[in-house]
Motif scaffolding. Structure first.
Motif, PDB file in Angstrom:
ATOM      1  N   ASN A 163       0.862  -1.174   0.000  1.00  0.00           N
ATOM      2  CA  ASN A 163       0.000   0.000   0.000  1.00  0.00           C
ATOM      3  C   ASN A 163       0.907   1.235   0.000  1.00  0.00           C
ATOM      4  N   THR A 164       0.919   1.959  -1.103  1.00  0.00           N
ATOM      5  CA  THR A 164       1.870   3.070  -1.250  1.00  0.00           C
ATOM      6  C   THR A 164       1.628   4.175  -0.228  1.00  0.00           C
ATOM      7  N   ASP A 165       0.367   4.489   0.037  1.00  0.00           N
ATOM      8  CA  ASP A 165       0.073   5.568   0.986  1.00  0.00           C
ATOM      9  C   ASP A 165       0.543   5.222   2.389  1.00  0.00           C
ATOM     10  N   SER A 212      -6.993  -4.737   0.699  1.00  0.00           N
ATOM     11  CA  SER A 212      -7.928  -3.783   0.102  1.00  0.00           C
ATOM     12  C   SER A 212      -8.745  -3.054   1.160  1.00  0.00           C
ATOM     13  N   TYR A 240      -5.095  -5.822  -7.700  1.00  0.00           N
ATOM     14  CA  TYR A 240      -4.503  -4.653  -7.044  1.00  0.00           C
ATOM     15  C   TYR A 240      -4.410  -3.435  -7.954  1.00  0.00           C
ATOM     16  N   THR A 241      -4.948  -3.539  -9.159  1.00  0.00           N
ATOM     17  CA  THR A 241      -4.801  -2.447 -10.119  1.00  0.00           C
ATOM     18  C   THR A 241      -6.149  -2.077 -10.722  1.00  0.00           C
ATOM     19  N   ASP A 297       1.311  -0.875  -5.240  1.00  0.00           N
ATOM     20  CA  ASP A 297       2.385  -1.004  -6.214  1.00  0.00           C
ATOM     21  C   ASP A 297       3.135  -2.290  -5.894  1.00  0.00           C
ATOM     22  N   ALA A 312      -9.003  -1.961  -7.613  1.00  0.00           N
ATOM     23  CA  ALA A 312      -8.202  -1.518  -6.468  1.00  0.00           C
ATOM     24  C   ALA A 312      -8.952  -0.481  -5.637  1.00  0.00           C
ATOM     25  N   ARG A 313      -9.148  -0.802  -4.350  1.00  0.00           N
ATOM     26  CA  ARG A 313      -9.768   0.151  -3.426  1.00  0.00           C
ATOM     27  C   ARG A 313      -8.722   0.975  -2.686  1.00  0.00           C
ATOM     28  N   GLN A 314      -7.456   0.607  -2.841  1.00  0.00           N
ATOM     29  CA  GLN A 314      -6.332   1.344  -2.272  1.00  0.00           C
ATOM     30  C   GLN A 314      -5.330   1.565  -3.406  1.00  0.00           C
ATOM     31  N   ASP A 315      -4.294   2.353  -3.126  1.00  0.00           N
ATOM     32  CA  ASP A 315      -3.239   2.570  -4.114  1.00  0.00           C
ATOM     33  C   ASP A 315      -2.117   1.579  -3.828  1.00  0.00           C
ATOM     34  N   GLU A 373       0.164   0.873 -16.129  1.00  0.00           N
ATOM     35  CA  GLU A 373       0.609  -0.017 -15.054  1.00  0.00           C
ATOM     36  C   GLU A 373       1.973  -0.620 -15.399  1.00  0.00           C
TER      37      GLU A 373
END
Length: 450
Positions: A156-158, A288, A305-306, A315, A310-313, A389
């Protein structure tokens, strides 16, 4: 896993190449006009549209052969297939996996394709290196390669950015079973308790965790494809005396025991949920939902995940480098022909087409999985890039020298998996020592191969 690999797709869909909804019955008759209908089974609902594309293209060139596709979820798929094989009403062609293939091949249920490959001069050189060997034993070939996958860190990038971890940090992670290297440091920083303190804070409360830094995978049987298998490999562990088709497992290897004990250490520190806390939700759903910051994921799950899913950011980052280097499992599927099909030549035409550039390029356009042909893999990367992506971390792993390892392929794999999984879970739960659990399991699985 597909590694027991993909568990997606709860609904049962049976679709003809013409996209007309049809019955899921195993009957398959030749029509009065000579048209043959082939039953083709797969389990991944995300790949279904790609193979509908292939079926339509195949039917256009072969108007007297129709393809009826049946898609069921992972567990039901293998239950249904086993039942159908026993009853003598199996699908003409099915998607096969290396845990199950030896049982069906030994039982005489899979057609040997080697004479057909030689007769039709099929070129096997274009497939991703290492993908053909798992389907060949004693000179018999039990399938043509279909696709492949490797494993990477998904994060999760954030969440990680809030803890001061950026993409450059994640590209160069290290790991060892003693202190966990920089991998454990990142996991600790990504773990946050209910008062907002991360795992490195002196007053971190491991009993009240809001976000876990890492989610282990505990349902990968004797393979550990999305978790302990990768860490054990970079610690120097090898499953077998030789792979594929070894006869002596090494689940009592100290390198594996050290790895599993490190997993227990993560739980003890509060950086990962205990096995007793394991939710009925899978790791993808938990990430997620924002309950964790990272895990390991196979390339077949990229689409989870993309994009719109994707519900989150999220990578992807390479696996960490350990004492034995950086290594990812590389796994692949094949298309197998039932030895009892009354339509062997038609089934072979379909399997040959599935392994061809024409079909695999159609699969590539959908950007869901990496096809077995290297030329089609490049087209898949381009399709992902067109969607914004970058998933090259998975292809980089496949291309790296000594960067991959095969999951274990032996006889009786379906019996071995539960023995090893139960032993690992017993150790993680603290019901027995890791060393004792794995030695007992190793003795049991090797007794099966005697």
């Amino acid at each position: 896993m597909r590694s027991l690999r993909v568990r997606a797709g709860a609904a049962l869909l049976c679709l003809a190449a013409s996209a007309t909804l049809v019955s899921c019955a195993g009957s398959d008759d030749t029509a009065a006009d000579g048209t043959v209908t082939l039953d083709y089974w797969l389990w991944d609902d995300r790949q279904l549209p790609a193979y509908e594309d292939c079926a339509a293209a195949f039917h256009e060139d072969n108007p007297k052969i129709k393809i009826k596709i049946t898609q069921t979820a992972w567990l039901q798929y293998w239950q249904n297939l086993t039942t159908q094989l026993v009853s003598g009403e199996a699908p003409d062609v099915w998607v096969n996996q290396t845990t199950y293939s030896p049982t069906y091949a030994t039982g005489g249920q899979i057609l040997d394709l080697q004479p057909l490959v030689e007769r039709d001069d099929v070129d096997l050189s274009g497939y991703q290196p290492g993908l053909t060997e798992p389907w060949v034993k004693d000179g018999k070939r039990y399938g043509l390669p279909k696709d492949w996958d490797t494993v990477a860190v998904v994060y999760n990038t954030d969440m990680l950015e809030k803890q001061g971890v950026d993409a450059d940090d994640l590209r160069n992670l290290t790991w060892n079973p003693t202190d966990g290297g920089t991998m454990e440091e990142v996991i600790a920083r990504a773990t946050v308790d209910t008062k907002g303190r991360n795992g490195l804070a002196p007053d971190f409360d491991r009993k009240h965790v809001a976000v876990y830094g890492y989610l282990p995978e505990w349902e990968d049987a004797s393979q550990g494809q999305n978790g302990w298998g990768e860490f054990a490999a970079i610690n120097g562990f090898q499953y077998l005396d030789k792979n594929p088709w070894g006869t002596e497992y090494r689940f009592d290897d100290p390198k594996l025991i050290e790895t599993l004990d490190w997993y227990k250490h993560l739980i003890d520190k509060g950086y990962a949920p205990s096995l007793a806390q394991k939710s009925e939700l899978g790791n993808t759903e938990l990430l997620s939902a924002g309950k964790a910051a990272m895990t390991l994921a196979g390339s077949y799950s990229i689409s989870s995940y993309t994009g719109q899913n994707a519900r989150q950011d999220f990578d992807f980052a390479p696996l960490p480098t350990g004492p034995a280097g950086r290594k990812s499992a590389i796994n692949g599927l094949s298309d197998a022909i039932w030895a009892g099909t009354p339509h062997k030549e038609e089934a072979w035409k379909w399997v040959k087409f599935l392994g061809s550039a024409e079909c695999q390029d159609l699969v590539a356009e959908r950007a869901v999985v990496f096809p077995a042909l290297t030329s089609s893999t490049e087209k898949t990367l381009a399709a992902y890039r067109a969607k914004g992506e970058d998933v090259s971390v998975f292809t980089d792993a496949a291309a790296a020298k000594d960067g991959t390892f095969l999951l274990p392929i032996t006889e009786r794999g379906t019996e071995i998996g539960p023995i090893v999984q139960d032993a690992i879970q017993s150790a993680i739960l603290g019901q027995t020592s890791t060393e004792e659990a794995m030695k007992t399991a190793n003795d049991k699985v090797n007794a099966l191969l005697e």
